[in-house]
Write a protein that holds these residues in place. Structure first.
Motif, short mmCIF file in Angstrom:
data_model
loop_
_atom_site.label_atom_id
_atom_site.label_comp_id
_atom_site.label_asym_id
_atom_site.label_seq_id
_atom_site.Cartn_x
_atom_site.Cartn_y
_atom_site.Cartn_z
N UNK A 148 -92.62 62.96 -43.60
CA UNK A 148 -91.22 62.78 -43.91
C UNK A 148 -90.88 61.33 -44.29
N UNK A 149 -91.90 60.49 -44.36
CA UNK A 149 -91.67 59.10 -44.77
C UNK A 149 -91.76 58.92 -46.27
N UNK B 178 -92.75 53.27 -40.76
CA UNK B 178 -91.69 52.27 -40.65
C UNK B 178 -91.03 52.02 -42.01
N UNK B 179 -91.83 51.96 -43.07
CA UNK B 179 -91.29 51.77 -44.41
C UNK B 179 -90.46 52.97 -44.83
N UNK C 216 -102.71 51.58 -38.60
CA UNK C 216 -101.72 50.62 -39.08
C UNK C 216 -101.10 51.10 -40.39
N UNK C 217 -101.91 51.68 -41.28
CA UNK C 217 -101.39 52.21 -42.53
C UNK C 217 -100.38 53.32 -42.26
N UNK C 218 -100.75 54.25 -41.38
CA UNK C 218 -99.86 55.37 -41.06
C UNK C 218 -98.55 54.88 -40.46
N UNK C 219 -98.65 54.01 -39.45
CA UNK C 219 -97.45 53.54 -38.77
C UNK C 219 -96.62 52.65 -39.70
#
Length: 480
Positions: free
Chosen positions: A456-457, A404-405, A397-400
């Protein structure tokens, strides 16, 4: 040779070694055999050691570090550690699986009791899980460089397209074999080098998602660089040859996925594509109108391809509507196993050993061997226990969530978090009722996609990534 030059050379060896590993993984039946997943884990470990040596020679080889990786690394590490502890005889006796007490009455006191019902299998599962984490780690390190990130996506497209070509050749020649062996299941469906149609359908779906993302990116960049030529012919003339290679790759992967006749793979690929397109459209800015028309054209092309090649797949949707799939009884069995050991679990990767102990009456007369829960979430909860399962889900959940952020945090290169987010929806949805991510080739590919998207986030001047902006003088490539 200076330490800096040696570090750069070692880094490139690791990079291309990782690409070769991702190319190899689908070949031996999706690496879903003990020898092949063991080889995959071993090679991943070797690459990680070489990368660590490169980072030791020159710390600038570590492109993503600090807080961006701290949270998921700690959470994931705790899950792997618990998977190993499940195989240890040093845990409290009250936590050990009760089957060992029964075995002790028959075999004597030499029996070593553990939480896991099969320590060797659980240890193998923990090593495999650690290998996927290592692939994510290395992909995140290389993915900080936009050129390397794009190369990784291109490699995934080329690899998946090559397996699609193989699958189409076998299918067109009678569809009787897998790698020379006579097919023993799914004789009418295209499975390439995989055994199950759903597994191959999901793998092809990941490749198609990546190809579509690069396709849209090429068109968007060509349109923005040739605004003085608004005609269709002007746009076509500005497109590089790679664009047409992507058109062919999309057609190959789309056709192969449809001919797998997996309803689930088709549905989740469509859902993942919609999420990725929505993310791209959200960040299109002034060119949102042109982007919307392009995505609409792609959607119509997909419907046309489905009309040409997907008659039997659509027929399976209609025939299967309202029918029971048999998964309900397996899910009920998984819940019984969870209730028997809600906190400790029965041992990582041991569902096939416990399924008959907790099976419901509906499975008593089952004629086929059941070794998967047909829901990765339920299976992991039964194997790891609810606490470790929650920690693993928190890491994902942290990664996803950061991916998304990152769509809003980044001012450019939002292609990468978009495709990673689409792949997360594809994999996350499909494995609610299936087990495609338990195929090592799919897990390794998805780990690489998540790693690139996660790297890349983070912006170069992000509050969590200030150190990254200081390393611009290392290596020949431009950093993000």
């Amino acid at each position: 040779m200076t330490a800096e030059v040696a570090s750069q050379r070692l880094s490139r060896i690791v990079f291309w070694g990782l690409m070769a590993l991702l190319a190899w993984a689908p070949l031996p039946l999706g690496s879903n055999r003990p020898w092949s997943w063991s080889l995959l884990s071993l090679c991943t470990g070797v690459l990680l050691v070489i990368w660590a040596l490169a980072a030791l020679l020159d710390p600038r080889a570590t492109r993503l570090t600090g807080k961006p990786l701290l949270v998921p690394a700690v959470l994931f590490g705790l899950v792997v550690l618990w998977g190993v502890l499940q195989t240890s005889p040093l845990m409290p006796d009250a936590w050990n699986n009760p089957l060992w007490a029964e075995a002790g009455r028959v075999l004597g006191p030499q029996v070593t009791a553990t939480i896991s019902v099969d320590s060797a299998v659980s240890l193998s599962g923990a090593i495999r899980l650690l290998a996927y984490g290592a692939i994510f780690w290395m992909a995140a390190q290389f993915g900080r460089d936009r050129n390397d990130a794009r190369t990784i996506l291109w490699c995934l497209v080329i690899i998946s397209a090559a397996y699609a070509v193989y699958g189409l050749l076998v299918y067109s020649s009678g569809n009787q074999t897998i790698l020379g062996y006579k097919k023993w299941v799914f004789p009418n469906d295209l499975t390439s080098t995989f055994v199950a149609r759903a597994a191959y359908g999901v793998y092809a779906g990941l490749g198609l998602l990546t190809a579509l993302a690069l396709f849209v990116d090429y068109v968007a960049r060509s349109a923005s660089s040739s605004r003085e030529r608004m005609s269709i012919t002007g746009l076509i003339d500005s497109l590089p040859p790679a664009f047409y290679a992507l058109v062919v790759a999309c057609a190959l992967l789309g056709t192969a996925m449809i001919l797998s006749r997996s309803r689930g793979a088709l549905a989740v690929t469509a859902l993942g594509t919609l999420v990725m397109f929505a993310a791209l459209l959200l960040r299109a800015g002034e060119s949102r109108g042109r982007m919307a028309l392009l995505l609409l054209a792609i959607g119509l092309g997909g419907l046309g391809l489905l009309e040409i090649s997907g008659g039997q797949t659509l027929g399976r949707f209609l025939v299967g509507a309202g029918q029971e799939t048999g998964r309900e009884a397996i899910h009920a069995t998984a819940w019984r196993a969870i209730e028997a050991a809600p906190f400790t679990g029965h041992g990582l990767d041991t569902f096939r050993q416990i399924v008959y102990q907790y099976r419901t009456e509906a499975l008593v007369d089952s004629w086929y061997r059941i070794d998967k829960a047909h829901s990765v979430y339920l299976e992991l909860m039964a194997e790891l226990g609810s606490i470790a399962f929650a920690v693993l889900m928190a890491a994902l959940a942290w990664i996803i969530g950061m991916i998304a952020f990152g769509l809003f945090r980044r001012r450019r290169d939002f292609l990468f978090p978009s495709v990673a987010l689409g792949s997360a929806v594809l994999i996350g949805t499909h494995n609610l009722v299936d087990f495609s991510v338990q195929m090592p080739a799919i897990a390794a590919t998805w780990s690489a996609m998540l790693g690139v998207g996660y790297a890349q986030s983070w912006g170069s001047k992000d509050a969590f990534g200030n150190r990254l902006a200081k390393n611009r003088d290392w290596g020949p490539r431009e950093r993000c």
